[in-house]
Design a protein around this motif. Structure first.
Motif, short mmCIF file in Angstrom:
data_model
loop_
_atom_site.label_atom_id
_atom_site.label_comp_id
_atom_site.label_asym_id
_atom_site.label_seq_id
_atom_site.Cartn_x
_atom_site.Cartn_y
_atom_site.Cartn_z
N THR A 102 39.29 45.38 43.51
CA THR A 102 40.85 45.43 43.18
C THR A 102 41.05 43.79 42.76
O THR A 102 41.61 43.60 41.49
CB THR A 102 41.88 45.47 44.33
OG1 THR A 102 41.77 46.96 44.58
CG2 THR A 102 43.23 45.63 43.69
N ILE A 103 40.62 42.93 43.16
CA ILE A 103 40.89 41.41 43.05
C ILE A 103 40.06 41.28 41.65
O ILE A 103 40.42 40.45 40.91
CB ILE A 103 40.59 40.36 44.06
CG1 ILE A 103 41.30 38.87 43.41
CG2 ILE A 103 39.26 40.37 44.48
CD1 ILE A 103 42.77 39.09 43.24
N ASN A 104 38.79 41.77 41.50
CA ASN A 104 38.14 41.36 40.34
C ASN A 104 38.70 42.17 39.28
O ASN A 104 38.82 41.45 37.95
CB ASN A 104 36.58 41.98 40.66
CG ASN A 104 35.98 41.10 41.31
OD1 ASN A 104 35.39 40.05 40.88
ND2 ASN A 104 35.59 41.30 42.52
N VAL A 105 39.44 43.23 39.39
CA VAL A 105 40.24 43.84 38.14
C VAL A 105 41.24 42.90 37.73
O VAL A 105 41.53 42.55 36.41
CB VAL A 105 40.55 45.15 38.60
CG1 VAL A 105 41.81 45.65 37.43
CG2 VAL A 105 39.62 46.02 38.75
N TRP A 106 42.18 42.43 38.62
CA TRP A 106 43.24 41.51 38.20
C TRP A 106 42.61 40.24 37.73
O TRP A 106 43.11 39.84 36.80
CB TRP A 106 44.09 41.11 39.74
CG TRP A 106 44.94 42.03 40.37
CD1 TRP A 106 45.01 42.73 41.32
CD2 TRP A 106 46.27 42.50 39.31
NE1 TRP A 106 46.11 43.49 41.57
CE2 TRP A 106 46.87 43.53 40.41
CE3 TRP A 106 46.77 42.31 38.30
CZ2 TRP A 106 48.03 44.16 40.09
CZ3 TRP A 106 47.93 42.87 37.90
CH2 TRP A 106 48.48 43.95 38.76
N ASN A 107 41.69 39.57 38.39
CA ASN A 107 40.86 38.42 37.47
C ASN A 107 40.58 38.67 36.22
O ASN A 107 40.76 37.93 35.45
CB ASN A 107 39.54 38.05 38.39
CG ASN A 107 40.08 37.56 39.85
OD1 ASN A 107 38.90 37.56 40.59
ND2 ASN A 107 40.82 37.23 40.20
N ARG A 108 40.03 39.80 35.91
CA ARG A 108 39.79 40.13 34.46
C ARG A 108 40.90 40.29 33.56
O ARG A 108 40.69 39.87 32.65
CB ARG A 108 38.60 41.21 34.50
CG ARG A 108 37.14 41.08 35.15
CD ARG A 108 36.42 42.27 35.55
NE ARG A 108 35.15 41.70 36.04
CZ ARG A 108 34.73 41.13 36.94
NH1 ARG A 108 35.71 40.44 37.72
NH2 ARG A 108 33.39 40.60 37.33
N ILE A 109 41.66 41.06 34.13
CA ILE A 109 43.02 41.15 33.29
C ILE A 109 43.51 39.76 33.01
O ILE A 109 43.86 39.55 31.99
CB ILE A 109 43.94 41.92 33.99
CG1 ILE A 109 43.52 43.48 34.08
CG2 ILE A 109 45.44 42.13 33.25
CD1 ILE A 109 44.15 44.40 34.92
N ASN A 110 43.83 38.93 33.90
CA ASN A 110 44.30 37.67 33.83
C ASN A 110 43.51 36.64 32.92
O ASN A 110 44.00 35.90 32.22
CB ASN A 110 44.83 37.04 35.35
CG ASN A 110 46.14 37.41 35.60
OD1 ASN A 110 46.83 37.24 34.97
ND2 ASN A 110 46.06 38.34 36.59
N VAL A 111 41.97 36.85 33.10
CA VAL A 111 41.15 36.05 32.40
C VAL A 111 41.35 36.42 30.74
O VAL A 111 41.41 35.70 29.96
CB VAL A 111 39.91 35.88 32.88
CG1 VAL A 111 39.01 35.30 31.69
CG2 VAL A 111 39.81 35.02 34.07
#
Length: 156
Positions: free
Chosen positions: A126-135
């Motif tokens: 989940t945090i990896n998905v958020w990271n990818r979206i925000n990056v």
């Protein structure tokens, strides 16, 4: 400057991802904060590092431990269970060409139950998905501080 407002463009998906991230799990909130910070550091997501450091500070995490997350292997400030979670975070965030070895899996299970390891893996995903979206969309650090009460951290 943000590239686009992904919340406005994909509101239903953002809500579902937020719901997943807020689901109660077997993982201690302190460990959750540590893995969110570590994955975000690895992915170069300034928005998420900023947010999760502030959340951890508000929830009582010691500042020195926050500074040591990036160097957790060399630090003596983390428990064996926290270290296992941080190692698993790194393995899941940067998958090796051959995947995660049986040895790494077994080492994680020496400090985490199967339920904890499963829940932790969902949290890391989940945090990896958020990271990818925000990056991808250049999330601007601090823009949600007021909405989430993160100014209380006193880190601005």
């Amino acid at each position: 400057m943000s590239r686009l407002n992904f919340t406005a463009e994909s509101l239903d998906l953002v809500k579902k991802l937020a719901e997943l991230g807020q689901t109660k799990t077997s993982i201690d909130p302190t460990i959750k904060a540590l893995i969110e910070i570590r994955a975000s550091q690895m992915n170069g997501c300034t928005f998420c590092v900023d947010m999760h450091v502030k959340e951890a500070k508000i929830h009582g995490e010691r500042e020195l431990r926050l500074h040591h997350v990036a160097v957790w292997r060399e630090s003596k400030l983390f428990t064996d269970k926290e270290r296992a979670a941080l190692e698993w975070t790194e393995l899941v965030t940067r998958l090796a060409p051959g995947g995660i070895s049986d040895q790494d899996y077994e080492r994680a299970l020496t400090h985490l139950s199967k339920k904890e390891l499963s829940d932790l893996t969902f949290m890391i995903g989940t945090i990896n998905v958020w990271n990818r979206i925000n990056v991808a969309f250049h999330g601007v650090p601090g823009t949600l501080d007021k909405m989430y009460g993160l100014e209380k951290a006193g880190l601005n």
